[in-house]
Design an enzyme around this catalytic site. Structure first.
Site, mmCIF file in Angstrom:
data_model
loop_
_atom_site.group_PDB
_atom_site.id
_atom_site.type_symbol
_atom_site.label_atom_id
_atom_site.label_comp_id
_atom_site.label_asym_id
_atom_site.label_seq_id
_atom_site.Cartn_x
_atom_site.Cartn_y
_atom_site.Cartn_z
ATOM 1 N N ASP A 40 -43.258 -29.483 11.603
ATOM 2 C CA ASP A 40 -44.227 -30.382 12.269
ATOM 3 C C ASP A 40 -45.235 -30.988 11.299
ATOM 4 O OD1 ASP A 40 -45.737 -27.995 12.057
ATOM 5 O OD2 ASP A 40 -46.390 -28.006 14.161
ATOM 6 N N ALA A 64 -48.531 -12.720 18.099
ATOM 7 C CA ALA A 64 -47.091 -12.464 18.188
ATOM 8 C C ALA A 64 -46.271 -13.707 17.879
ATOM 9 C CB ALA A 64 -46.747 -11.939 19.582
ATOM 10 N N GLY A 65 -46.928 -14.752 17.367
ATOM 11 C CA GLY A 65 -46.204 -15.990 17.067
ATOM 12 C C GLY A 65 -45.820 -16.755 18.321
ATOM 13 N N SER A 78 -50.693 -18.015 21.424
ATOM 14 C CA SER A 78 -51.760 -17.682 22.356
ATOM 15 C C SER A 78 -53.002 -18.546 22.093
ATOM 16 C CB SER A 78 -52.114 -16.200 22.243
ATOM 17 O OG SER A 78 -52.472 -15.876 20.921
ATOM 18 N N SER A 79 -53.228 -18.941 20.842
ATOM 19 C CA SER A 79 -54.425 -19.752 20.578
ATOM 20 C C SER A 79 -54.270 -21.182 21.078
ATOM 21 C CB SER A 79 -54.827 -19.731 19.103
ATOM 22 O OG SER A 79 -53.770 -19.432 18.267
ATOM 23 N N ASP A 126 -47.496 -26.545 18.626
ATOM 24 C CA ASP A 126 -47.877 -25.552 19.631
ATOM 25 C C ASP A 126 -48.686 -26.185 20.762
ATOM 26 O OD1 ASP A 126 -46.690 -23.926 17.792
ATOM 27 O OD2 ASP A 126 -48.559 -23.078 17.028
ATOM 28 N N TYR A 172 -49.984 -19.806 5.179
ATOM 29 C CA TYR A 172 -49.534 -21.007 5.895
ATOM 30 C C TYR A 172 -50.059 -22.261 5.182
ATOM 31 C CZ TYR A 172 -48.883 -24.228 9.872
ATOM 32 O OH TYR A 172 -48.521 -25.279 10.698
HETATM 33 C C1 GLA Z 1 -47.523 -22.377 13.661
HETATM 34 C C2 GLA Z 1 -48.270 -23.699 13.670
HETATM 35 C C3 GLA Z 1 -47.346 -24.831 14.081
HETATM 36 C C4 GLA Z 1 -46.068 -24.817 13.263
HETATM 37 C C5 GLA Z 1 -45.461 -23.425 13.224
HETATM 38 C C6 GLA Z 1 -44.288 -23.343 12.284
HETATM 39 O O1 GLA Z 1 -47.131 -22.026 14.960
HETATM 40 O O2 GLA Z 1 -49.360 -23.655 14.560
HETATM 41 O O3 GLA Z 1 -48.015 -26.056 13.948
HETATM 42 O O4 GLA Z 1 -46.297 -25.317 11.976
HETATM 43 O O5 GLA Z 1 -46.392 -22.454 12.825
HETATM 44 O O6 GLA Z 1 -43.228 -24.113 12.753
#
Ligand code: GLA
Length: 377
Positions: free
Chosen positions: A31, A118-119, A122-123, A167, A219
């Site tokens: 993204d 947890a990926g 939630s935020s 997200d 990140y």
């Molecule tokens: C997190 C970031 C997203 C995206 C993913 C990886 O969730 O918030 O914008 O970059 O990582 O795909």
């Protein structure tokens, strides 16, 4: 929720809203490279009861927090000032004010069943819930996609996490029974039917319980690496590198940047393939694409960890058609596409493998494609 709201704020809420977490089927770390993503919304969501306040105060309370009301002045909101969970919704309000919307204060009571760290976004769910509340309370004219962009802006500038827009778009724009095929460059979107049930399949989410935190710098470093590679290649973004030009581009880049580029370019191709398969109803063929995506995240982008790799390996060995980590990485969750009759054995295999390796037990659940942010009452 109304009773809890009344207990905390001593008043009656105007309504109740919800915004979901998400899993991304494919298209990870694309993204912020202007690429393509394919998330679904989860049934798990942040719910929020709210009312407007005429005095310009923003008061935030979470049932998952430490029993304190965060009390802020909307006019005085400034980046970096709120360092708890409350920074996510407060960042949205800050972004709304920055965008010039005539807003005042509000009381918000949050209650979430989206596992945090947890990926599963939630935020972003907190942000999109706050955006939906403000849109209705102050009759603001923005679309769901615009609310996602405002939420992302709040997270980037107010909280200070350089996330992409996936997200927030997933939480704001997903629809029930569909995956959101999104071009993150121009936000063009298409709802792609995603109903595994009819095909005798299901999607398992395996939360490894290894806490994932986007704020820790890894990140941001990956994002900077991708941007540097695009710059060296003379491209606006890595999305602009055609797959046919990939090996030439990798050869000309510094050794640490080539694999990042390879992941992004091949991942964008995988998103296109996945969309085509889903639109043709060939759901089972999605499996190998998921697993190839995981290999790319593990070997080229290097954002997996022992637990996510083990979950993928054990799931596939036990009969999953494919599996991959979802979200930013460094822990978090894995998704596995599984024939219904193999779900029990896949879950057992993963749990058993975690136990044998000495990892804490994962949280495994089945999911379906749920609806995006909405007013409930
Ligand atoms: C997190 C970031 C997203 C995206 C993913 C990886 O969730 O918030 O914008 O970059 O990582 O795909």
């Amino acid at each position: 929720m109304r009773e809890q709201f009344e207990r905390i704020f001593g008043a009656t809420p105007t309504g109740v809203w919800a915004a979901p977490g998400r899993v991304n089927l494919i298209g990870e770390h694309t993204d912020y490279n202007d690429g393509f993503v394919l998330p679904i919304a989860l049934p798990q969501a942040v719910k929020v009861a709210a009312r407007a306040r005429p005095d310009g105060r923003l008061r935030l309370y979470s049932a998952q927090g430490d029993d304190v009301v965060t009390d802020l002045s909307v006019a005085a909101l400034a980046p970096g000032a709120v360092t708890t969970w409350a920074g996510y919704p407060a960042g949205v309000v800050w972004a709304l004010r920055e965008a010039g919307y005539p807003i005042g204060g509000a009381d918000l009571y949050f209650d979430s069943d989206v596992p945090s760290g947890a990926g599963l976004s939630s935020s972003a769910a907190l942000e999109c819930a706050a955006a939906a509340v403000y849109r209705d309370l102050y009759e603001l004219p923005f679309t769901a996609a615009e609310s996602a962009v405002l939420a992302q802006r709040g997270e980037n500038l107010f909280v200070g996490v350089p996330c992409g827009v996936m997200d927030q778009m997933a939480s704001a724009c997903c629809t029930e029974g569909a995956a959101l095929f999104l071009d993150t460059r121009d936000l063009a979107q298409r709802q792609v039917p995603f109903s595994l049930d009819e095909q005798g399949l299901l999607l398992l989410v395996i939360d490894t319980r290894v806490k994932h935190d986007l704020g820790d710098g890894a990140y941001a470093a990956l994002r900077a690496g991708c941007e540097r590679a695009a710059e060296l290649l003379g491209l606006a973004a890595l999305r602009d590198l055609p797959a046919a030009a990939l090996s030439g581009a990798v050869a000309q880049l510094p050794a640490e940047l080539g694999p990042l580029v390879r992941h992004v370019v091949t991942e964008n191709v995988r998103v296109g393939q996945a969309v085509e398969l889903l639109e043709q109803g060939e759901y089972a063929a999605l499996g190998p694409i998921l697993t190839a995506g995981h290999a790319s995240l593990r070997d080229d982008f290097k954002v997996s960890c022992a637990e996510t790799d083990l979950a993928v390996e054990a799931a596939v060995a036990a009969g999953a058609l494919g599996a991959r980590m979802t979200g930013g990485g460094f822990g978090g969750s894995v998704i596995a596409l599984v024939p219904k009759d193999a779900a029990g054995q896949v879950e057992q295999a993963v749990t058993g493998a975690f136990q044998a390796a000495g990892h804490a037990a994962p949280n495994v659940f089945t999911t379906t494609a749920a609806a995006g942010a909405r007013r409930l009452a």
